[in-house]
Each structure stands twice: as structure tokens, then as C-alpha cells.
Design an enzyme around this catalytic site. Structure first.
Site, PDB file in Angstrom:
ATOM      1  CG  ASN A 207      -0.177  -0.110   2.506  1.00 16.63           C
ATOM      2  OD1 ASN A 207       0.554   0.793   2.867  1.00 16.63           O
ATOM      3  ND2 ASN A 207      -0.313  -1.229   3.206  1.00 16.63           N
ATOM      4  CG  ASP A 276      -6.902  -5.441   6.564  1.00 16.38           C
ATOM      5  OD1 ASP A 276      -6.350  -5.475   7.675  1.00 16.38           O
ATOM      6  OD2 ASP A 276      -7.555  -4.461   6.158  1.00 16.38           O
ATOM      7  CE  LYS A 286       8.281 -11.965 -14.377  1.00 15.37           C
ATOM      8  NZ  LYS A 286       8.829 -11.583 -15.659  1.00 15.37           N
ATOM      9  CG  PHE A 320      -1.812   5.241  14.182  1.00 16.10           C
ATOM     10  CD1 PHE A 320      -1.282   4.540  15.252  1.00 16.10           C
ATOM     11  CD2 PHE A 320      -1.483   6.565  14.019  1.00 16.10           C
ATOM     12  CE1 PHE A 320      -0.432   5.158  16.159  1.00 16.10           C
ATOM     13  CE2 PHE A 320      -0.630   7.202  14.917  1.00 16.10           C
ATOM     14  CZ  PHE A 320      -0.105   6.496  15.991  1.00 16.10           C
ATOM     15  CE  LYS A 334     -10.649   0.672  10.581  1.00 13.61           C
ATOM     16  NZ  LYS A 334      -9.967   1.444   9.598  1.00 13.61           N
ATOM     17  CE  LYS A 338      -8.675  -3.041  13.792  1.00 18.77           C
ATOM     18  NZ  LYS A 338      -7.580  -3.412  12.919  1.00 18.77           N
TER      19      LYS A 338
HETATM   20  N1  CTP Z   1      -3.737  -3.363  11.911  1.00 17.33           N
HETATM   21  C1  CTP Z   1      -3.078  -4.477  12.379  1.00 17.33           C
HETATM   22  N2  CTP Z   1      -3.094  -5.637  11.676  1.00 17.33           N
HETATM   23  C2  CTP Z   1      -3.768  -5.712  10.522  1.00 17.33           C
HETATM   24  C3  CTP Z   1      -4.444  -4.571  10.021  1.00 17.33           C
HETATM   25  C4  CTP Z   1      -4.406  -3.413  10.735  1.00 17.33           C
HETATM   26  O1  CTP Z   1      -2.464  -4.403  13.447  1.00 17.33           O
HETATM   27  N3  CTP Z   1      -3.772  -6.852   9.861  1.00 17.33           N
HETATM   28  C5  CTP Z   1      -3.711  -2.130  12.711  1.00 17.33           C
HETATM   29  C6  CTP Z   1      -3.071  -0.945  12.038  1.00 17.33           C
HETATM   30  O2  CTP Z   1      -1.684  -0.890  12.295  1.00 17.33           O
HETATM   31  C7  CTP Z   1      -3.808   0.220  12.692  1.00 17.33           C
HETATM   32  C8  CTP Z   1      -5.182  -0.341  12.975  1.00 17.33           C
HETATM   33  O3  CTP Z   1      -5.055  -1.760  12.932  1.00 17.33           O
HETATM   34  O4  CTP Z   1      -3.223   0.589  13.929  1.00 17.33           O
HETATM   35  C9  CTP Z   1      -6.231   0.071  12.010  1.00 17.33           C
HETATM   36  O5  CTP Z   1      -5.782  -0.248  10.712  1.00 17.33           O
HETATM   37  P1  CTP Z   1      -6.753  -0.099   9.470  1.00 17.33           P
HETATM   38  O6  CTP Z   1      -6.111  -0.643   8.246  1.00 17.33           O
HETATM   39  O7  CTP Z   1      -7.306   1.285   9.437  1.00 17.33           O
HETATM   40  O8  CTP Z   1      -7.950  -1.031   9.972  1.00 17.33           O
HETATM   41  P2  CTP Z   1      -8.498  -2.390   9.493  1.00 17.33           P
HETATM   42  O9  CTP Z   1      -8.860  -3.147  10.714  1.00 17.33           O
HETATM   43  O10 CTP Z   1      -7.571  -3.049   8.563  1.00 17.33           O
HETATM   44  O11 CTP Z   1      -9.821  -1.923   8.801  1.00 17.33           O
HETATM   45  P3  CTP Z   1     -10.146  -1.571   7.266  1.00 17.33           P
HETATM   46  O12 CTP Z   1      -8.911  -1.846   6.468  1.00 17.33           O
HETATM   47  O13 CTP Z   1     -11.267  -2.472   6.971  1.00 17.33           O
HETATM   48  O14 CTP Z   1     -10.520  -0.112   7.284  1.00 17.33           O
END
Ligand code: CTP
Length: 410
Positions: A207, A276, A286, A320, A334, A338
């Protein structure tokens, strides 16, 4: 700031005149100020003006035998509690980034053990130049505190970023740097950057995270006296000085690195943008182009921050959330889901916020449902506000958050 020794480097830009006001304010705050001027600066403002305001001789030339015997560049470097360069031109920024010491100021900067605060000022296009930006990033990586420039009309006739921050703003920044080491005794773990999930030996899913917010958090915590571990996904940033940096690539590796630090951590700041999902299995070779469309099966990655929050005892877990819509509703959901202590939310679609910029616009959310929106500020300033808020949170919840050592002996 009584009796703090500040060495103020003034370099040759039109904003030099503002440095006079800065000296006046610092002296008013009972600081002792020694001014070092570059040759260019002395073209804009006379050393006599600085000497009159600071009440001390002004150093201008490394190779003047009289000055060297009276002032001595090493003495100057050693005497400083803080070295401030305001205004800092693109030229001096470039020299410092390259480690060049060809005049008194740059020599003093290399020789000092004191923290260095850099307040750049230049034309909007010079500031935006990739080489200047790379040099500023280098200075940050070396532990220098670089201020964000102000916006407005510039002496060169342009409008935009590049103005020297107003002297009271610089004084505020200096006060913040002298703040007590209020994170001493803490072990702060920060995650930063993206995770990279391999598809095959040459491709990956990732990303746009640059890691800048996480690196700013790591630097600020170290400056405020914490022991800091930075678990970083792949970024283009230099590892901050005074911070233990653990490089990782995938979400699984990040999870392992963070869990290894968790027991001894007092807080974890999960600023990383963790993928995620990851491809079900990375191809060993490859992947070759075929005739039709391509489907890849993804499996979920562990939610690291949720796992930390589930395991936490004495630790504070801060998440975050980068959102593109319904910022507060999504961020609150969130925080709850969490089970985080605190959450820093930002709408990445806002100007000056989000990926690969040095500024951010965030809202701080806590478990009571309080939302504290912060204005646009540098990521360094956001980091300091996050720690102020964290310390406040710990003060308010002393019973729940025990120190690791107290818990062990209980
Ligand atoms: N985070 C994590 N592990 C993951 C995804 C996210 O620890 N696999 C943590 C990020 O570091 C951040 C928080 O979760 O502190 C929120 O991340 P974000 O990507 O906004 O949330 P998601 O739970 O992935 O929700 P979405 O992508 O559906 O918005």
C-alpha cells in the site's frame, strides 16, 4: 528556559531579519544566546545588530584567528544546550545533509552533541525540489528536529510554503525540545510503513504508506527519553538515531517482531499500514502471463493490534486508522472492536493529510468517546501531541495501567 545556552546559526536568506526578533524573545526568556552567522547572513543583517540583542560577541568566520582564540568552535559546540538554525537556507541544509563542514556554523553543527533544531526558509519551488526534500529527510533521519515552514506570501513574490515560521512559533518549538524527558523509563514500540505480501519472487501486494508518521513517533519518543523499538516495514526512510530499528517485510514478520517486544513494552503505537490479506501461497517461480484473467486467492493476515489488545496487561495499545469516508464513525468502531486504549484517526483524502507528506490532520479518540481534532501540523508535531495525550491517559488511568515491574512483584 532560564539559563539554557542556545547557539543560534543564522544563514543567508531574507528571513534573517526575523532571527533578530527570535534572539530578542529568547533573551527575554532568560536564555543565553550565542549567534553564529554565515557570510551570506552578514550580507542581510549586520553582526552588530545580533551582538546588541544577544549581549554577546557574534561569531562569523571559522578562519579568523582572533575569533577562534576568543570563541573557539569546539567550545561553542560544547557549550550549547541546543543549536538552532533559523533561517536555514537550502544551501546549509544541503551541506549538513552531506556532512560538509566548510565554515564556522557547519563545523559547530557537526561538532556539537546538543540537539539541533532546523527552521528552513526558502522559495516555494526550492523547498519542493526533490533534492531539498531528500536532504531534509536525511537531517530528520540523523535526529535533527526539522520545523515545518509556514505558508503565505514569500519575499520572492511567490505565494506558498517556504516562509520561516514566526519567531514565537520557533520559541514554542524550542520550549518543547527543552521539555523534561517525560517518557524516561518507558519502552515504546512503534510500527511504521506498509507490509509487503509476496505474490511470487518478483511481485508483491502493498500500500501507499511512506512510514513518515511512524518514524516521527519513534524520533519524538527517543527525544523525550524513552527506549524505542521501531518495527518498520519497507520504507525509503533512514533509520532514526537513538532508536532500535527492526526491519520486517510481511505482516507475519511484523507480528513476530512486535510480539517479541510486547512483554517489556509500556506502549505500542501501531502506525503501520498492515495488509489485511496476503496471497494464499506465494508462487515459487515468477508467474507467467496467460491468455485469460487471473484470480489470486487471498487469506486474512492476523490483526496484530487486536491481538496485542487482547493480550495486554500493563501495556497501552494505540491504533491508527486511515479512512477515506465517515472518519469518526469508522474510527470509533475500530477502537471498540479492537479494544484499543487510544486511536489516532486521519482522513487520508484531506489536503496535507495521509500518505507521503510531512504533515497530517488527525483526530485523537479515547475510550470515553472524546474526540480531539488537531489542526494541520507537521508529523513531528502530531507525534508530540500523541505522547502528551498518552501521558495524560496514563495519569487518568493509573489503577489499570501498572508498570511491568510493579506487576511482577505483586
Ligand atoms: N492493523 C493491524 N493488523 C492488521 C491490520 C491493521 O495491526 N492486519 C492495525 C493498524 O496498524 C492500525 C489499525 O489496525 O493501527 C487500524 O488499521 P486499518 O487498516 O485502518 O484497519 P483495518 O482493521 O484493517 O480496517 P479496514 O482496512 O477495513 O478499514
Amino acid at each position: 528556559m532560564e539559563k539554557q545556552n542556545i547557539v543560534l546559526g543564522v544563514t543567508g536568506g531574507i528571513a534573517c531579519y526575523k532571527a533578530l526578533e527570535l534572539v530578542r524573545l529568547l533573551v527575554q526568556d532568560s536564555c543565553s544566546v550565542r549567534v553564529v552567522m554565515t557570510r551570506g547572513a552578514a550580507e542581510f543583517v549586520t553582526p552588530l545588530s545580533f551582538q546588541t540583542l544577544s549581549g554577546a560577541p557574534v561569531a562569523t568566520d571559522l578562519f579568523s584567528l582572533t575569533q577562534e582564540s576568543e570563541i573557539g568552535h569546539i567550545d561553542l559546540a560544547d557549550s550549547a544546550d541546543l543549536l538552532v538554525i533559523a533561517p536555514a537556507t537550502a544551501n546549509v541544509i544541503g551541506k549538513l545533509a552531506a556532512g560538509i563542514a566548510d565554515d564556522l556554523l557547519t563545523t559547530v553543527v557537526l561538532a556539537t552533541q546538543a540537539p539541533v533544531l532546523v527552521a528552513p526558509a526558502m522559495n516555494v519551488h526550492m523547498l519542493a525540489h526533490p533534492l531539498v526534500q531528500a536532504n531534509l529527510a536525511k537531517l530528520r533521519g540523523a535526529g535533527y528536529h526539522v520545523m515545518e515552514t509556514a505558508s503565505g506570501s514569500l519575499a520572492c513574490g511567490y505565494e506558498g510554503k517556504g516562509r520561516l515560521p514566526e519567531p514565537p512559533v520557533i520559541v514554542e518549538e524550542i520550549r518543547a525540545l527543552f521539555r523534561s524527558k517525560d517518557l524516561a523509563g518507558e519502552h515504546i514500540v512503534v510500527t511504521a510503513g506498509p507490509s509487503r505480501e509476496p505474490l511470487d519472487p518478483v511481485r508483491y501486494l502493498s500500500n501507499r504508506s511512506s512510514g513518515k508518521m511512524g518514524y516521527a513517533l519513534a524520533r519524538a519518543a527517543a527525544r523525550r527519553g524513552a527506549q524505542v523499538t521501531l518495527v518498520s516495514g519497507p520504507t525509503a526512510l533512514a533509520p532514526p538515531t537513538g532508536v532500535r530499528t527492526v526491519p520486517v517485510v510481511t505482516a507475519e514478520e511484523m507480528r513476530g517482531a512486535v510480539l517479541a517486544e510486547f512483554e517489556s513494552a509500556t506502549a505500542v503505537f501501531m502506525a503501520a499500514a498492515v495488509a489485511d490479506y496476503r496471497p494464499h501461497a506465494a508462487a515459487a517461480q515468477k508467474m507467467k502471463r496467460g491468455d485469460g484473467s487471473l484470480s489470486v486467492e487471498f487469506v486474512p493476515n492476523p490483526d496484530i493490534v487486536a491481538e496485542l489488545a487482547a493480550r495486554k496487561r500493563h501495556q497501552v495499545v494505540v491504533g491508527f486508522a486511515a479512512e477515506t469516508e465517515s472518519l469518526l464513525a469508522n474510527a470509533r468502531a475500530k477502537l471498540e472492536k479492537k479494544n484499543l486504549d487510544l486511536l489516532v484517526a486521519n482522513d487520508v483524502t484531506q489536503v496535507g493529510s495521509g500518505f507521503d507528506v510531512d504533515t497530517n490532520v488527525v483526530t485523537l479518540l479515547d475510550r470515553d468517546g472524546t474526540a480531539t481534532p488537531l489542526p494541520l501540523m507537521s508529523k513531528d508535531a502530531v507525534a508530540d501531541r500523541v505522547y502528551d495525550w498518552y501521558l495524560q491517559y496514563k495519569k487518568q488511568s493509573p489503577r489499570r495501567i501498572k508498570s511491568p515491574s510493579r506487576r511482577r512483584t505483586a
